[in-house]
Scaffold this motif. Structure first.
Motif, PDB file in Angstrom:
ATOM      1  N   LEU A 196       0.829  -1.196   0.000  1.00 48.24           N
ATOM      2  CA  LEU A 196       0.000   0.000   0.000  1.00 48.24           C
ATOM      3  C   LEU A 196       0.873   1.260   0.000  1.00 48.24           C
ATOM      4  CD1 LEU A 196      -2.799  -1.063   2.527  1.00 48.24           C
ATOM      5  CD2 LEU A 196      -3.025  -0.780   0.038  1.00 48.24           C
ATOM      6  N   TRP A 197       1.960   1.214   0.790  1.00 51.28           N
ATOM      7  CA  TRP A 197       2.857   2.380   0.814  1.00 51.28           C
ATOM      8  C   TRP A 197       3.488   2.585  -0.553  1.00 51.28           C
ATOM      9  CZ3 TRP A 197       7.925   3.266  -0.238  1.00 51.28           C
ATOM     10  CH2 TRP A 197       8.469   4.485   0.198  1.00 51.28           C
ATOM     11  N   ARG A 198       3.922   1.471  -1.187  1.00 49.28           N
ATOM     12  CA  ARG A 198       4.543   1.599  -2.494  1.00 49.28           C
ATOM     13  C   ARG A 198       3.575   2.187  -3.509  1.00 49.28           C
ATOM     14  NH1 ARG A 198       5.158  -0.455  -7.304  1.00 49.28           N
ATOM     15  NH2 ARG A 198       3.435  -1.896  -6.992  1.00 49.28           N
ATOM     16  N   LEU A 199       2.326   1.697  -3.496  1.00 51.73           N
ATOM     17  CA  LEU A 199       1.333   2.208  -4.440  1.00 51.73           C
ATOM     18  C   LEU A 199       1.027   3.676  -4.198  1.00 51.73           C
ATOM     19  CD1 LEU A 199      -1.139  -0.830  -4.528  1.00 51.73           C
ATOM     20  CD2 LEU A 199       0.520  -0.157  -6.289  1.00 51.73           C
ATOM     21  N   ALA A 200       1.087   4.079  -2.920  1.00 54.87           N
ATOM     22  CA  ALA A 200       0.760   5.458  -2.581  1.00 54.87           C
ATOM     23  C   ALA A 200       1.894   6.412  -2.935  1.00 54.87           C
ATOM     24  CB  ALA A 200       0.423   5.580  -1.093  1.00 54.87           C
ATOM     25  N   ASN A 201       3.127   5.888  -3.070  1.00 53.27           N
ATOM     26  CA  ASN A 201       4.269   6.764  -3.244  1.00 53.27           C
ATOM     27  C   ASN A 201       4.997   6.570  -4.577  1.00 53.27           C
ATOM     28  OD1 ASN A 201       4.905   8.242  -0.464  1.00 53.27           O
ATOM     29  ND2 ASN A 201       4.176   6.168   0.001  1.00 53.27           N
ATOM     30  N   HIS A 202       4.489   5.737  -5.452  1.00 51.10           N
ATOM     31  CA  HIS A 202       5.133   5.515  -6.739  1.00 51.10           C
ATOM     32  C   HIS A 202       4.118   5.600  -7.870  1.00 51.10           C
ATOM     33  CE1 HIS A 202       8.235   3.949  -4.073  1.00 51.10           C
ATOM     34  NE2 HIS A 202       9.085   4.063  -5.080  1.00 51.10           N
ATOM     35  N   ASP A 203       4.597   6.035  -9.001  1.00 49.15           N
ATOM     36  CA  ASP A 203       3.770   6.160 -10.194  1.00 49.15           C
ATOM     37  C   ASP A 203       3.388   4.771 -10.700  1.00 49.15           C
ATOM     38  OD1 ASP A 203       2.590   7.453 -12.528  1.00 49.15           O
ATOM     39  OD2 ASP A 203       4.312   6.617 -13.600  1.00 49.15           O
ATOM     40  N   ALA A 204       2.111   4.558 -10.974  1.00 48.34           N
ATOM     41  CA  ALA A 204       1.646   3.225 -11.366  1.00 48.34           C
ATOM     42  C   ALA A 204       2.180   2.804 -12.722  1.00 48.34           C
ATOM     43  CB  ALA A 204       0.106   3.201 -11.384  1.00 48.34           C
ATOM     44  N   LEU A 205       2.420   3.740 -13.620  1.00 45.18           N
ATOM     45  CA  LEU A 205       2.858   3.389 -14.970  1.00 45.18           C
ATOM     46  C   LEU A 205       4.365   3.121 -15.021  1.00 45.18           C
ATOM     47  CD1 LEU A 205       2.368   3.071 -18.008  1.00 45.18           C
ATOM     48  CD2 LEU A 205       2.693   5.574 -18.237  1.00 45.18           C
ATOM     49  N   THR A 206       5.156   4.060 -14.529  1.00 46.17           N
ATOM     50  CA  THR A 206       6.615   3.960 -14.679  1.00 46.17           C
ATOM     51  C   THR A 206       7.302   3.332 -13.476  1.00 46.17           C
ATOM     52  OG1 THR A 206       6.964   6.163 -13.745  1.00 46.17           O
ATOM     53  CG2 THR A 206       6.615   5.995 -16.134  1.00 46.17           C
ATOM     54  N   GLY A 207       6.628   3.264 -12.330  1.00 45.04           N
ATOM     55  CA  GLY A 207       7.265   2.750 -11.117  1.00 45.04           C
ATOM     56  C   GLY A 207       8.165   3.756 -10.450  1.00 45.04           C
ATOM     57  N   LEU A 208       8.247   4.972 -10.988  1.00 47.34           N
ATOM     58  CA  LEU A 208       9.098   6.001 -10.393  1.00 47.34           C
ATOM     59  C   LEU A 208       8.400   6.643  -9.198  1.00 47.34           C
ATOM     60  CD1 LEU A 208      10.316   7.752 -13.679  1.00 47.34           C
ATOM     61  CD2 LEU A 208      11.601   6.137 -12.258  1.00 47.34           C
ATOM     62  N   PRO A 209       9.160   7.259  -8.259  1.00 45.77           N
ATOM     63  CA  PRO A 209       8.528   8.008  -7.176  1.00 45.77           C
ATOM     64  C   PRO A 209       7.577   9.057  -7.729  1.00 45.77           C
ATOM     65  CG  PRO A 209      10.875   7.719  -6.728  1.00 45.77           C
ATOM     66  CD  PRO A 209      10.645   7.213  -8.121  1.00 45.77           C
ATOM     67  N   ASN A 210       6.412   9.220  -7.049  1.00 41.11           N
ATOM     68  CA  ASN A 210       5.449  10.223  -7.502  1.00 41.11           C
ATOM     69  C   ASN A 210       5.753  11.572  -6.856  1.00 41.11           C
ATOM     70  OD1 ASN A 210       4.590   9.894  -4.895  1.00 41.11           O
ATOM     71  ND2 ASN A 210       2.706   8.804  -5.417  1.00 41.11           N
ATOM     72  N   ARG A 211       4.884  12.567  -7.109  1.00 43.16           N
ATOM     73  CA  ARG A 211       5.142  13.928  -6.629  1.00 43.16           C
ATOM     74  C   ARG A 211       5.281  13.998  -5.103  1.00 43.16           C
ATOM     75  NH1 ARG A 211       4.391  19.362  -8.387  1.00 43.16           N
ATOM     76  NH2 ARG A 211       3.685  18.635 -10.418  1.00 43.16           N
ATOM     77  N   PRO A 212       4.352  13.397  -4.283  1.00 44.14           N
ATOM     78  CA  PRO A 212       4.519  13.496  -2.826  1.00 44.14           C
ATOM     79  C   PRO A 212       5.866  12.925  -2.355  1.00 44.14           C
ATOM     80  CG  PRO A 212       2.308  12.753  -3.353  1.00 44.14           C
ATOM     81  CD  PRO A 212       3.075  12.730  -4.622  1.00 44.14           C
ATOM     82  N   LEU A 213       6.258  11.741  -2.872  1.00 46.55           N
ATOM     83  CA  LEU A 213       7.534  11.148  -2.439  1.00 46.55           C
ATOM     84  C   LEU A 213       8.710  11.995  -2.933  1.00 46.55           C
ATOM     85  CD1 LEU A 213       9.076   8.908  -1.059  1.00 46.55           C
ATOM     86  CD2 LEU A 213       8.916   7.540  -3.154  1.00 46.55           C
ATOM     87  N   PHE A 214       8.579  12.570  -4.140  1.00 42.22           N
ATOM     88  CA  PHE A 214       9.646  13.430  -4.658  1.00 42.22           C
ATOM     89  C   PHE A 214       9.831  14.638  -3.745  1.00 42.22           C
ATOM     90  CE2 PHE A 214      11.012  17.079  -7.152  1.00 42.22           C
ATOM     91  CZ  PHE A 214      12.161  16.613  -7.768  1.00 42.22           C
ATOM     92  N   GLU A 215       8.718  15.276  -3.346  1.00 37.53           N
ATOM     93  CA  GLU A 215       8.810  16.466  -2.485  1.00 37.53           C
ATOM     94  C   GLU A 215       9.417  16.093  -1.125  1.00 37.53           C
ATOM     95  OE1 GLU A 215       4.829  17.876  -2.456  1.00 37.53           O
ATOM     96  OE2 GLU A 215       4.991  18.892  -4.410  1.00 37.53           O
ATOM     97  N   ASP A 216       9.070  14.911  -0.607  1.00 39.96           N
ATOM     98  CA  ASP A 216       9.642  14.466   0.670  1.00 39.96           C
ATOM     99  C   ASP A 216      11.158  14.255   0.537  1.00 39.96           C
ATOM    100  OD1 ASP A 216       9.268  13.319   3.455  1.00 39.96           O
ATOM    101  OD2 ASP A 216      10.142  11.588   2.422  1.00 39.96           O
ATOM    102  N   ARG A 217      11.588  13.607  -0.536  1.00 37.71           N
ATOM    103  CA  ARG A 217      13.013  13.391  -0.734  1.00 37.71           C
ATOM    104  C   ARG A 217      13.752  14.699  -0.979  1.00 37.71           C
ATOM    105  NH1 ARG A 217      13.759   7.804  -4.265  1.00 37.71           N
ATOM    106  NH2 ARG A 217      12.701   6.420  -2.772  1.00 37.71           N
ATOM    107  N   LEU A 218      13.073  15.664  -1.627  1.00 40.26           N
ATOM    108  CA  LEU A 218      13.700  16.961  -1.843  1.00 40.26           C
ATOM    109  C   LEU A 218      13.927  17.676  -0.515  1.00 40.26           C
ATOM    110  CD1 LEU A 218      14.770  19.040  -3.813  1.00 40.26           C
ATOM    111  CD2 LEU A 218      12.431  19.935  -4.079  1.00 40.26           C
ATOM    112  N   GLU A 219      12.979  17.558   0.419  1.00 37.29           N
ATOM    113  CA  GLU A 219      13.141  18.125   1.757  1.00 37.29           C
ATOM    114  C   GLU A 219      14.375  17.522   2.435  1.00 37.29           C
ATOM    115  OE1 GLU A 219      11.539  20.319   3.582  1.00 37.29           O
ATOM    116  OE2 GLU A 219       9.568  20.651   2.708  1.00 37.29           O
ATOM    117  N   VAL A 220      14.491  16.180   2.372  1.00 40.66           N
ATOM    118  CA  VAL A 220      15.623  15.497   3.004  1.00 40.66           C
ATOM    119  C   VAL A 220      16.938  15.892   2.341  1.00 40.66           C
ATOM    120  CG1 VAL A 220      16.673  13.231   3.455  1.00 40.66           C
ATOM    121  CG2 VAL A 220      14.205  13.540   3.739  1.00 40.66           C
ATOM    122  N   ALA A 221      16.955  15.954   1.008  1.00 37.13           N
ATOM    123  CA  ALA A 221      18.179  16.288   0.283  1.00 37.13           C
ATOM    124  C   ALA A 221      18.643  17.700   0.606  1.00 37.13           C
ATOM    125  CB  ALA A 221      17.969  16.124  -1.216  1.00 37.13           C
TER     126      ALA A 221
END
Length: 659
Positions: A489-514
């Motif tokens: 469920l976490w993976r589906l909520a945080n990754h794009d269903a088509l490409t498998g890449l991180p989606n916008r919410p996960l990207f913004e979270d990683r940008l905060e950490v970076a």
């Protein structure tokens, strides 16, 4: 758990005797056998040591004596002889060289050159430890001696070897006696004609000293016999060489008849009433075969019947019975000491057994009840001691982990635990259970197959009558399925269903950490905002399935272009974004942008369709453009839009110019 009272002394003593008497009886019989067998074991050890010393000495002897043949061949083929035959040197000069040779080797009693008529031409004696040239008046005729007669007409590569004999001068045995081995070889001139014979008298005494010294060091009596059993070394003074010196030869048969019979049978190690014998047969001819394998030699043996009896020798040592007993007794004394120590250990062990047995009887009812509870429970149940060492497990444990009871009992409870985060370690869990009586939580365990699984466990402390925790019970339920569902469920909520890449919410979270990490370490990071140009016509012309292939391919190409630690995200639609960590300057971000642009612009082939697509990329740099994450992202978006407008304006201008 409380212990039952009423354990009487009579029951304790009975349990002690039940254990102590049978063990002492068995151990007593065993030690009796070991004491009886100990001397045999030690005897074999002594015998092996003697054989090892003898074999090592003979091996070293063979290496040394192999050089003798080499010396003989060197002398028979020396350039000095050639020079003497050519007349460019003299026999006097040859004698001086033999003196130097004898000084260096110190093992030859005589070095001689005998001419074709059997007359000594050059002779060097090793007298009193100083070699000297024998004057011409004392040189002798040796034409009838085997070492000349057999070799004089022999071809090149022939070596004569005599048996061990006493040196004789003018037909009389030299005093003091000198055991020697005579070796000779033919000498040829440059034209291949026979010119005479080289003879070496090898002193045998130093060789015997080398081989017998290690045996004598082991409290043994070394000896050397000829093949008839006559004493050469090791007998009394009047017995050694008595077969040559006296009318009444003395042999080993006179004292050790049984030993001689075993020697003749070929036994190398044996014991008789006269002690322990270690013997090895040594052929004199075999000793001299140690030579360069590239040369082919023809070996001639003495035809002297008496000396030939000493071509084969028996070399060995005898350990006398009294010495042998002294060597065996330390082993027996050690057995007695071990016996006493083991009896004490048996007594201590029996006492421990009696105490444990009485505790088991007192706790039998509670043990049976606990066993039944463990069997019927479908959940995993593990009982440990106060240190966390597993004492028992139930079938539910085996079904959950794959470990049999025999594999788990005796192991620390931590052997199941896998590397995990945000979970107390075993010591903390046991400490919490001691303090509160119970601990509950989730742990990550490992099955016997190596697979990880999550378990919800309850650890309870079991106390004694004084309230002290003496054991722990862990009850566990496998919740891996629920944990896997949560991860999915976490993976589906945080990754794009088509490409498998991180989606916008996960990207913004990683940008905060970076950004936080870059702020702390003093690094720069780059945000690349990517928008595909003219992607909508692809969907309109070829359909969404082809459009999905294009998006998936673009996402994979971007991922393959950047570093492993960088983040690639699909923000939605035809928009992507990249976090490029730890860059040294803005130019590095431009270089990454160019690489990504080139990767996207490569042709995409799908179902016979060739599609070429481009992208607009905006870049923002942390902290140069902004330290605020949202603002930084907005700068990248604005830069992308500005690039797209600029590219569109250029394209429109080019179209007007074309019209």
């Amino acid at each position: 758990m409380k212990f039952r009272r009423g354990i009487g002394n009579a029951g304790y003593i009975k349990s002690f005797l039940i254990c102590f008497i049978p063990l002492c009886t068995v151990f007593g019989l065993l030690m009796t056998f070991l004491v009886w067998d100990g001397s045999s074991t030690r005897l074999k050890t002594v015998s092996d040591e003697q054989k090892f010393n003898l074999e090592k000495s003979l091996s070293e002897l063979q290496e040394k004596i192999g050089n003798v043949v080499s010396d003989l061949l060197i002398l028979s083929e020396s350039l000095s002889l050639d020079a003497t035959f050519d007349g460019t040197s003299s026999f006097a000069r040859l004698g001086e060289e033999y003196v130097l040779f004898s000084q260096r080797r110190m093992v030859y009693d005589q070095i001689r050159f005998i001419d074709n008529d059997g007359k000594e031409t050059v002779r060097v004696n090793y007298g009193g430890g100083v070699p000297y040239i024998v004057p011409g008046r004392d040189l002798q005729d040796k034409a009838d001696r085997p070492y000349f007669r057999l070799v004089a007409g022999a071809p090149r590569g022939t070596v004569y070897i005599s048996g061990i004999d006493l040196n004789r001068e003018l037909g009389e045995i030299e005093r003091p006696i000198k055991p020697v081995i005579r070796l000779s070889a033919p000498v040829f001139d440059r034209l291949g004609d026979h010119q005479g014979v080289i003879v070496l008298n090898l002193r045998a005494t130093p060789l015997f000293d080398d081989v017998l010294a290690p045996l004598a060091a082991g409290h043994a009596q070394p000896f050397v016999l000829d093949q008839e059993g006559n004493w050469i070394r090791g007998g009394n003074r009047e017995e050694n060489w008595s077969m040559v010196l006296g009318d009444d030869p003395a042999s080993i048969v006179d004292r050790y008849s049984e030993g001689w019979e075993n020697i003749r049978l070929g036994l190398q190690s044996f014991q008789t009433e006269n002690g322990l014998f270690t013997v090895q047969k040594l052929g004199v001819a075999d000793m001299f075969m140690m030579r360069d394998s590239s040369r082919s030699l023809s070996v001639l043996l003495s035809d002297d019947a008496e000396a030939s009896s000493r071509l084969n020798l028996y070399i060995g040592a005898r350990v006398a019975p009294d010495v042998l007993d002294a060597l065996l007794w330390p082993q027996r004394s050690m057995m007695v000491t071990i016996s006493i120590a083991f009896i004490v250990l048996i007594a201590v062990g029996s006492a421990a057994f009696a105490w444990t047995r009485q505790r088991q009887l007192a706790d039998s009812f509670d043990a049976r009840l606990s066993s039944q509870v463990l069997k019927v429970s479908k959940n995993s149940v593990v009982v440990t001691d106060k240190a966390g060492i597993i004492k028992t497990v139930n079938p539910g444990f085996t079904a959950m982990t794959g470990y049999l009871p025999t594999e788990a009992v005796g192991q620390p409870l931590s052997f199941l635990r896998a590397a995990r985060e945000n979970t107390e370690n075993l010591d903390d869990i046991l400490m919490a259970a001691r303090s509160n009586g119970i601990w509950e939580g989730e742990v990550r365990n490992r099955r016997k197959s190596g697979d990880f699984f999550y378990s919800n466990v309850v650890v309870s402390a079991i106390g004694n009558e004084n309230g002290e925790a003496v054991s722990f019970v862990e009850m566990g339920v496998d919740i891996s399925h629920h944990m896997e569902n949560a991860k999915e469920l976490w993976r589906l909520a945080n990754h794009d269903a088509l490409t498998g890449l991180p989606n916008r919410p996960l990207f913004e979270d990683r940008l905060e950490v970076a950004c936080a990490h870059a702020e702390k370490e003093g690094h720069m990071i780059a945000v690349l905002y990517i928008d595909l140009d003219a992607f909508k016509p692809v969907n309109d012309r070829y359909g969404h399935e082809v459009g999905d292939v294009v998006l998936t391919t673009v996402g994979q190409r971007i991922t393959n272009t950047v570093r492993h630690g960088d983040t690639v995200s699909r923000l939605g639609g035809d928009e992507f974004a990249i976090i490029v960590s730890d860059i040294k300057n803005p130019e590095e971000a431009d270089w990454v942008s160019q690489k990504v642009t080139a990767a996207i612009q490569r042709k995409i082939e799908t179902d016979g369709i060739t599609i070429k697509i481009s992208a607009s990329i905006g870049i923002s740099i942390f902290p140069n453009d902004s330290r605020d994450v949202a603002t930084l992202f907005g700068f990248a978006d604005s830069a992308m839009s500005q690039q797209k407008r600029t590219r569109k304006s250029i394209e429109e201008r080019e179209q007007r110019t074309a019209h």
